[in-house]
Write an enzyme that holds these catalytic residues in place. Sequence first.
Site, short mmCIF file in Angstrom:
data_model
loop_
_atom_site.label_atom_id
_atom_site.label_comp_id
_atom_site.label_asym_id
_atom_site.label_seq_id
_atom_site.Cartn_x
_atom_site.Cartn_y
_atom_site.Cartn_z
N SER A 29 35.95 -13.10 -56.57
CA SER A 29 37.29 -13.18 -55.99
C SER A 29 37.59 -14.56 -55.39
O SER A 29 38.29 -14.67 -54.39
CB SER A 29 37.50 -12.08 -54.95
OG SER A 29 37.39 -10.80 -55.55
N GLY A 31 37.27 -14.90 -62.19
CA GLY A 31 37.70 -13.80 -63.05
C GLY A 31 39.21 -13.73 -63.14
O GLY A 31 39.85 -14.51 -63.85
N GLY A 32 39.80 -12.82 -62.38
CA GLY A 32 41.24 -12.56 -62.48
C GLY A 32 42.11 -13.79 -62.30
O GLY A 32 43.12 -13.94 -63.00
N ASN A 84 36.30 -16.78 -66.40
CA ASN A 84 35.73 -15.69 -67.19
C ASN A 84 36.87 -14.71 -67.49
O ASN A 84 37.29 -13.96 -66.62
CB ASN A 84 34.61 -15.00 -66.41
CG ASN A 84 34.05 -13.79 -67.13
OD1 ASN A 84 34.23 -13.63 -68.33
ND2 ASN A 84 33.39 -12.92 -66.39
N TRP A 85 37.37 -14.77 -68.70
CA TRP A 85 38.53 -13.96 -69.07
C TRP A 85 38.20 -12.48 -69.21
O TRP A 85 39.08 -11.64 -69.22
CB TRP A 85 39.13 -14.47 -70.39
CG TRP A 85 39.80 -15.80 -70.29
CD1 TRP A 85 39.78 -16.67 -69.23
CD2 TRP A 85 40.58 -16.43 -71.30
NE1 TRP A 85 40.50 -17.80 -69.52
CE2 TRP A 85 41.01 -17.68 -70.79
CE3 TRP A 85 40.96 -16.07 -72.59
CZ2 TRP A 85 41.80 -18.57 -71.52
CZ3 TRP A 85 41.76 -16.94 -73.32
CH2 TRP A 85 42.17 -18.17 -72.79
N LYS A 86 36.92 -12.16 -69.35
CA LYS A 86 36.48 -10.77 -69.57
C LYS A 86 37.17 -10.20 -70.82
O LYS A 86 37.45 -10.95 -71.75
CB LYS A 86 36.71 -9.94 -68.31
CG LYS A 86 36.06 -10.58 -67.08
CD LYS A 86 35.99 -9.67 -65.89
CE LYS A 86 35.32 -10.40 -64.74
NZ LYS A 86 35.12 -9.52 -63.58
N GLU A 124 27.14 -14.17 -57.85
CA GLU A 124 28.30 -13.28 -57.85
C GLU A 124 27.94 -11.98 -57.15
O GLU A 124 27.36 -11.09 -57.77
CB GLU A 124 28.79 -13.03 -59.28
CG GLU A 124 27.69 -12.83 -60.33
CD GLU A 124 28.10 -11.85 -61.42
OE1 GLU A 124 29.28 -11.80 -61.74
OE2 GLU A 124 27.21 -11.13 -61.91
N HIS A 135 25.84 -11.45 -66.49
CA HIS A 135 26.94 -11.00 -65.62
C HIS A 135 26.67 -9.56 -65.20
O HIS A 135 26.13 -8.76 -65.97
CB HIS A 135 28.27 -11.11 -66.36
CG HIS A 135 29.46 -10.95 -65.47
ND1 HIS A 135 29.89 -9.73 -65.02
CD2 HIS A 135 30.30 -11.87 -64.92
CE1 HIS A 135 30.94 -9.89 -64.24
NE2 HIS A 135 31.22 -11.18 -64.17
N GLU A 192 28.45 -7.05 -65.02
CA GLU A 192 29.03 -6.04 -65.90
C GLU A 192 28.15 -5.81 -67.12
O GLU A 192 28.04 -4.68 -67.62
CB GLU A 192 30.45 -6.46 -66.30
CG GLU A 192 31.41 -6.40 -65.11
CD GLU A 192 32.65 -7.27 -65.27
OE1 GLU A 192 33.43 -7.29 -64.31
OE2 GLU A 192 32.81 -7.92 -66.32
N GLY A 242 36.30 -8.48 -58.53
CA GLY A 242 37.46 -7.69 -58.88
C GLY A 242 37.91 -6.73 -57.79
O GLY A 242 38.75 -5.87 -58.02
#
Length: 250
Positions: A213, A234-235, A10-12, A167, A95, A97, A173
């Site tokens: 994470s 994510g990251g 997930n590049w966000k 999640e 998600h 967010e 994050g």
Amino acid sequence: MARRKIIAGNWKMNMTPSQALKLVEELKPLVVNDDVDVVYCVPAIDIVPVVEAVKGTNVAVGAENMYVEDSGAFTGEISAPMLVDAGVKYVIIGHSERRDYFNEDDAFLNKKVIKAIEAGLTPILCCGESLEQRELGVTMDWIRLQIKSDLANVSADDVKNIVIAYEPIWAIGTGKTATSDQAEEVCKGIRELIAEMYDQATADAVRIQYGGSMNAGNAAELLAKPNIDGGLIGGASLKADFGKVVNYNK
């Protein structure tokens, strides 16, 4: 039953189109694993170039969001038919967010799930609890409410083909990760809920990811658990280490 693992990045809101193409080229030789479905969920502006860039590889492309209508006066939104026509196969729905920053509630997310399925997209349906909810001991109560609401009026046959991503919000994050036992406990609870809502065959078929994470250092331990069928990353999906997550079994 053996469920095929699925690792989705997930590049966000990261990667301009030119940056996206550079990342795809860097990752191409690193994410080859015949045992794993690999997905890049990318910003809308990156979809067309990334779909072109991954042709001939083992990578599918997902969207990070979509609207509930096929077309119309909804400035700034993107529809399921647009995504399908562009070559998208998956779409992230629910998600934390989107729930938090954009006030998307479960009734609205249920409409998104149904629309995605109708269009032939595979929803990656997210659920998860806050740190406060975990400390209050209501994690599964909260997640059961989310999933029951989000899957209202969705058939067993359709549920078998969706992906559910657990999640924990407190691990997104933050560098904090649920222990493999904590993650397994919730993913097992989600599978038991699907069996309760539908039947055991449906529960056995649905793939459940862990997101929060997950990285090259902990992927193998998490993915060894019987009810964790993949990761929503994510990251770590924005760098070469993503290849190590995809190849956790090597």
